[in-house]
Design a protein around this motif. Structure first.
Motif, PDB file in Angstrom:
ATOM      1  N   HIS A   5       0.862  -1.191   0.000  1.00 45.97           N
ATOM      2  CA  HIS A   5       0.000   0.000   0.000  1.00 45.97           C
ATOM      3  C   HIS A   5       0.898   1.241   0.000  1.00 45.97           C
ATOM      4  O   HIS A   5       1.692   1.446   0.917  1.00 45.97           O
ATOM      5  CB  HIS A   5      -0.900  -0.036   1.247  1.00 45.97           C
ATOM      6  N   VAL A 178      -9.877   1.099  -1.838  1.00 52.14           N
ATOM      7  CA  VAL A 178      -8.750   1.986  -2.117  1.00 52.14           C
ATOM      8  C   VAL A 178      -9.333   3.375  -2.356  1.00 52.14           C
ATOM      9  O   VAL A 178     -10.175   3.555  -3.239  1.00 52.14           O
ATOM     10  CB  VAL A 178      -7.951   1.534  -3.362  1.00 52.14           C
ATOM     11  N   ALA A 212      -7.329   1.029   2.194  1.00 55.79           N
ATOM     12  CA  ALA A 212      -6.056   1.676   1.848  1.00 55.79           C
ATOM     13  C   ALA A 212      -6.328   3.123   1.478  1.00 55.79           C
ATOM     14  O   ALA A 212      -6.901   3.407   0.430  1.00 55.79           O
ATOM     15  CB  ALA A 212      -5.403   0.946   0.673  1.00 55.79           C
ATOM     16  N   SER A 231      -1.058   5.152   4.243  1.00 48.69           N
ATOM     17  CA  SER A 231       0.289   4.580   4.076  1.00 48.69           C
ATOM     18  C   SER A 231       1.374   5.602   4.407  1.00 48.69           C
ATOM     19  O   SER A 231       2.503   5.236   4.725  1.00 48.69           O
ATOM     20  CB  SER A 231       0.475   4.093   2.645  1.00 48.69           C
TER      21      SER A 231
END
Length: 232
Positions: A5, A178, A212, A231
Motif C-alpha cells: 500500500h 482503495v 487503503a 500509508s
C-alpha cells in the motif's frame, strides 16, 4: 496475501525551483525492489501520483514506468488523488489496463469499473478516487446551508457512494477499499492540502479486509474494527 500500500508520490514536485526527478526515480526504484523482494501479490496506490494536474512529460514518464514495473510483480490498483487530473488518468487507463494496472480517475459505479474482481487472488476491490466538496455538495446546498450542514451533506452523500461500492462484497473474497480522502482525526504529516470536508472512519464496514487510504502524509491506522490505514 501480501499487499503493498503506497500513496502520495507527488512526482513532479519541486523545492525552491529544484528538479527532484532523480529523487523520485530513486525512491520508486527502491519501492519496486521492496515489492519484488517481498513477493507482493497486489500493489495499491491511493492517489496523488503527481504533484500537479498538468504534470511534465518527465513526471509522466517516471509514474508510468513505475506502475508498469510494479505490474510485472503483480496486479496494481490506482485511484486519483486531489492533485491528480482524473480525466488524464482515465484517458491512459485502457493502455495501462493491458499491463495489469487498473486506474480509476473519476468515480464510477460498481458496474462501470468502480468495483474490480481479481479471481486469481480471490479479491474484490472498491476503487473510490478523490471527490471534492464541489463534486458532491450541490450549489443550492452551499447557498442555503451553513458550513456545518455542508460538511454533514458531504459525509452523508459520501456514505451513500461508499455503500453502493461495497454492497456486493461477500465473505467469499478478500474485500478491500482503495480511496483518497480525509478521515476525521487523521494527523497531517506535512505538505498536505487539508480540506474542511472529512468523513468518519465508520464510512467503511467493519467486515472489510483492508482499507487503503491516501491524502495524509503521516503513516497511521485509524480507529476502526477493520484495518483502515494511511500509508504515509
Amino acid at each position: 496475501m501480501k499487499i503493498l500500500h503506497t500513496s502520495d508520490w507527488h512526482v513532479g514536485r519541486r523545492i525552491r525551483g529544484r528538479d527532484r526527478s532523480d529523487e523520485h526515480r530513486a525512491v520508486l526504484d527502491e519501492l519496486i525492489g521492496l515489492a519484488g523482494g517481498a513477493g507482493v501479490d497486489l500493489t495499491l496506490v491511493s492517489g496523488d501520483l503527481f504533484d500537479t494536474a498538468s504534470p511534465t512529460p518527465a513526471a509522466e514518464q517516471i509514474v508510468w514506468k513505475a506502475l508498469l514495473d510494479l505490474s510485472e510483480i503483480g496486479p496494481v490498483l490506482v485511484v486519483a488523488g486531489n492533485h491528480d487530473n482524473p480525466a488524464r488518468l482515465d484517458a491512459v487507463s485502457p493502455v495501462l489496463d493491458r499491463a495489469g494496472v487498473t486506474v480509476v480517475g473519476s468515480p464510477r459505479s460498481p458496474a462501470e469499473g468502480g468495483v474490480v474482481h481479481l479471481p486469481e487472488l480471490g479479491l474484490t476491490a472498491a476503487l473510490l478516487p478523490f471527490i471534492s466538496q464541489r463534486g458532491i455538495v450541490k450549489a443550492e446546498d452551499i447557498m442555503g446551508l451553513d458550513p456545518d450542514q455542508h460538511a454533514g451533506e458531504y459525509e452523508a452523500r459520501m456514505r451513500r457512494v461508499a455503500d453502493s461500492l461495497v454492497a456486493g462484497m461477500t465473505t467469499d473474497t478478500v474485500n478491500i477499499v482503495v480511496s483518497h480522502l480525509s478521515v476525521h482525526g487523521a494527523e497531517a504529516g506535512g505538505g498536505e492540502h487539508i480540506f474542511d470536508y472529512a468523513v468518519s472512519a465508520s464510512l467503511f464496514p467493519g467486515h472489510l479486509s483492508y482499507i487503503a487510504l491516501g491524502h495524509y502524509h503521516r503513516q497511521q491506522k485509524m480507529p476502526h474494527s477493520a484495518p483502515v490505514w494511511y500509508s504515509g
